[in-house]
Design an enzyme around this catalytic site. Structure first.
Site, mmCIF file in Angstrom:
data_model
loop_
_atom_site.group_PDB
_atom_site.id
_atom_site.type_symbol
_atom_site.label_atom_id
_atom_site.label_comp_id
_atom_site.label_asym_id
_atom_site.label_seq_id
_atom_site.Cartn_x
_atom_site.Cartn_y
_atom_site.Cartn_z
ATOM 1 N N LYS A 246 -9.507 2.499 -1.986
ATOM 2 C CA LYS A 246 -9.692 1.867 -0.677
ATOM 3 C C LYS A 246 -11.078 2.194 -0.130
ATOM 4 O O LYS A 246 -11.476 3.354 -0.045
ATOM 5 C CB LYS A 246 -8.606 2.358 0.274
ATOM 6 C CG LYS A 246 -8.569 1.664 1.625
ATOM 7 C CD LYS A 246 -7.373 2.164 2.414
ATOM 8 C CE LYS A 246 -7.223 1.484 3.753
ATOM 9 N NZ LYS A 246 -6.044 2.007 4.494
ATOM 10 N N GLU B 178 0.849 -1.199 0.000
ATOM 11 C CA GLU B 178 0.000 0.000 0.000
ATOM 12 C C GLU B 178 0.880 1.243 0.000
ATOM 13 O O GLU B 178 1.909 1.289 0.669
ATOM 14 C CB GLU B 178 -0.873 -0.025 1.254
ATOM 15 C CG GLU B 178 -1.747 1.198 1.465
ATOM 16 C CD GLU B 178 -2.478 1.175 2.799
ATOM 17 O OE1 GLU B 178 -3.503 1.861 2.917
ATOM 18 O OE2 GLU B 178 -2.022 0.477 3.733
ATOM 19 N N CYS C 153 -5.403 -2.981 2.815
ATOM 20 C CA CYS C 153 -5.134 -2.897 4.244
ATOM 21 C C CYS C 153 -6.374 -3.074 5.140
ATOM 22 O O CYS C 153 -6.830 -4.195 5.343
ATOM 23 C CB CYS C 153 -4.421 -1.582 4.545
ATOM 24 S SG CYS C 153 -3.441 -1.602 6.083
#
Length: 258
Positions: free
Chosen positions: A109, A43, A143
């Site tokens: 995300k 990331e 994540c």
């Protein structure tokens, strides 16, 4: 269907230094000697997990995206990782998936990390993507998404591999390891998790624990506390055989129960 060769790159990152990180990953990819179909980076691979979006955001025409496109073509492999992007006045933690033919797919995300104030800086787009690599269906996440099983639920049409890229701190590494296995077992798919190592600019250490896990939750590869580059071959036949033998996916909840 033929096997899929996947390479994970776990490394320290240069804090908020785009040029240095691009040079770092360029060298690490050049050092991959075996054939691979997919290369996975962490990331925010070009900056580290910073909230200084206004200073370090690029557009889709910036150097990080240009590099990942060029490198995918040069290496003849798909490459994915996320960078900070400014798009129409908003900032995104945006994953780019570059294909050798120059095509790009993107995923923003979905779950923004409240503990770091990510939701105050970045925007989510609420849209999943599925990428085809040699006939394999691959779905990427970023994540904090790992903690939310409804978002990653594998229902028809099934995906074959879930990819989680991260800057996941060492203090919660037990959660990372546990949840990667859980996502593999519950979704009956391969799971690839790629995390960074080293201390970031905020003083948080990262242990990496990047992993490749099969559909039964068996750890094929996992490595902690040091940089590494590792390539594994994933067997579609083995996954399909297990899904046929134990077809739990057919009984998955199709809707969210409130």
């Amino acid at each position: 269907m033929q096997d899929l060769k996947v390479t994970v790159i776990q490394t320290e990152l240069f804090w908020e230094d785009i040029d240095a990180n691009i040079d770092l990953f360029d060298k690490k990819i050049n050092d991959i000697t075996e054939d691979t179909d997919l290369i996975v980076l962490p990331e925010m691979f070009s900056t580290g997990f910073t909230m200084n979006a206004a200073e370090y955001a690029q557009t889709a025409d910036g150097s990080a995206v240009a590099w990942i496109k060029a490198k995918a073509s040069e290496k003849n492999a798909d490459i994915t990782g996320s960078v900070i992007i400014e798009d129409r006045g908003r900032y995104y933690n945006r994953l780019f998936w570059a294909k050798p033919d120059g095509a790009l797919c993107t995923y923003d995300k979905e779950h923004l990390f409240r503990l770091a104030g990510e939701e105050k800086v970045y925007s989510a787009s609420h849209k999943k993507i599925t990428v085809d690599v040699k006939g394999w269906k691959i779905r990427p996440f970023i994540c904090y998404d790992l903690r939310f099983p409804i978002w990653t639920r594998n229902i028809e049409p099934l995906y074959d591999v879930a990819v989680f890229i991260a800057n996941w701190p060492k203090k919660r590494s037990a959660h990372w390891r546990l949840l990667l296995q859980a996502r593999a077992v519950e979704n009956q798919c391969y799971v690839i998790g790629v995390n960074r190592v080293g201390e970031d600019g905020n003083g948080y250490p990262h242990s990496g624990d990047s992993a490749i896990i099969d559909a039964q939750g068996k750890i094929i590869f996992q490595h902690a506390d040091a940089p590494c580059t590792f390539t594994a071959s994933l067997s579609y036949e083995a996954m399909a055989k297990y899904r046929k033998y134990f077809p739990a996916w057919m009984d998955a909840d199709k809707t969210v129960v409130k």
